[in-house]
Design an enzyme around this catalytic site. Structure first.
Site, PDB file in Angstrom:
ATOM      1  N   TYR A 284      42.041  32.010  37.476  1.00 19.45           N
ATOM      2  CA  TYR A 284      42.349  33.381  37.055  1.00 19.45           C
ATOM      3  C   TYR A 284      43.591  33.397  36.166  1.00 19.45           C
ATOM      4  CZ  TYR A 284      43.392  38.382  37.269  1.00 19.45           C
ATOM      5  OH  TYR A 284      43.668  39.690  36.934  1.00 19.45           O
TER       6      TYR A 284
ATOM      7  N   SER B 210      47.622  39.952  32.867  1.00 18.09           N
ATOM      8  CA  SER B 210      48.201  39.901  34.210  1.00 18.09           C
ATOM      9  C   SER B 210      49.563  39.239  34.118  1.00 18.09           C
ATOM     10  CB  SER B 210      47.298  39.102  35.154  1.00 18.09           C
ATOM     11  OG  SER B 210      47.948  38.846  36.387  1.00 18.09           O
TER      12      SER B 210
END
Length: 246
Positions: free
Chosen positions: A166, A153
């Site tokens: 995350y 990400s």
């Protein structure tokens, strides 16, 4: 968008395991791999979703996939060993592993993030991914050209406020990819790379950005070129690299 045109038989004869294959990017990747000739092992925690993907692949006339219900949040070490033994018994080896499954957890300042939530995200996104990688690596080494693809990400490449566990888990994902890539470089026919999908029309994106118009983002199917490239022979020799899908 990553530019690559995959030939129809790109993945003929390959056996590829996809985690989180029941929906979103995982389902799109599984169907794309099958459409290019691969036997796809559909791994996820919701059997109904996996069965739907299975039915779509079968209806399209692609190689018969396999459904593997497996909960990465609760699986114990011996269950990973049993999974590897089953795959070896049924398929003999693995040519590809796409680590797609992950959870987002609360988007909150670190100060307000509970230890329980932090550990849950890290367990699913990092610990389970490590367990799968280490347990399945012997099967990948039996392939003449194996690829492990990690899902990263943008928040795993540069820290960003409020992305909590995350974001940290995606930094760990990049670290695991780089470590594996360096270990297999020149000693095994296995390569490891990561993909940042970018903003994509998925339920996880909607959870992270509830006020965003999802129609402004590409569908999972639209970002498949880089997923096909890294899983096929055209990327042989590409190792330890961080890719962007768009």
């Amino acid at each position: 968008m990553f530019e690559y045109s995959a030939r129809p038989d790109l993945l003929n004869g390959r056996v590829i395991l996809v985690t989180g294959a029941g929906r979103g990017i995982g389902a799109a990747a599984a169907k794309a791999y099958a459409a290019h000739g691969a036997t796809v092992l559909l791994l996820g925690k919701t059997e109904a979703n996996l069965t739907q993907v299975y039915d779509e692949i079968e209806a399209a006339g692609h190689p018969q996939p396999a459904v593997i219900p497996f909960n990465l949040e609760t699986a114990l070490p011996h269950q990973y060993d049993e999974l590897a033994a089953m795959i070896e018994s049924e398929f003999g080896h693995l040519d590809g592993l796409l680590h797609n499954a992950s959870i987002i957890g609360p988007r909150t300042p670190l100060e307000q993030l509970s230890g329980e939530n932090f550990m849950r995200v890290m367990h699913v996104n990092v610990n389970a991914m490590f367990m799968l990688t280490s347990t399945l690596l012997p099967l990948l080494k039996l392939s003449q050209d194996a690829s492990v693809v990690f899902t990263s990400s943008s928040v795993g490449r540069k820290g960003r406020a409020y992305w909590g566990a995350y974001g940290v888990s995606k930094f760990a994902t990049e670290g695991l990819m780089q470590t594996l890539a360096d270990e297999v470089d020149t000693v095994a026919a296995v390569r490891a790379n990561s993909i940042n999908p970018g903003a994509t029309r998925t339920s996880m994106r909607a959870q992270a950005y509830p006020g965003e118009n999802p129609l402004n983002n590409p569908t999972p199917e639209a970002i498949m070129p880089v997923y096909l490239y890294l899983m096929g022979p055209d990327s042989t020799g590409v190792n330890g690299q961080a890719f962007n899908a768009q």
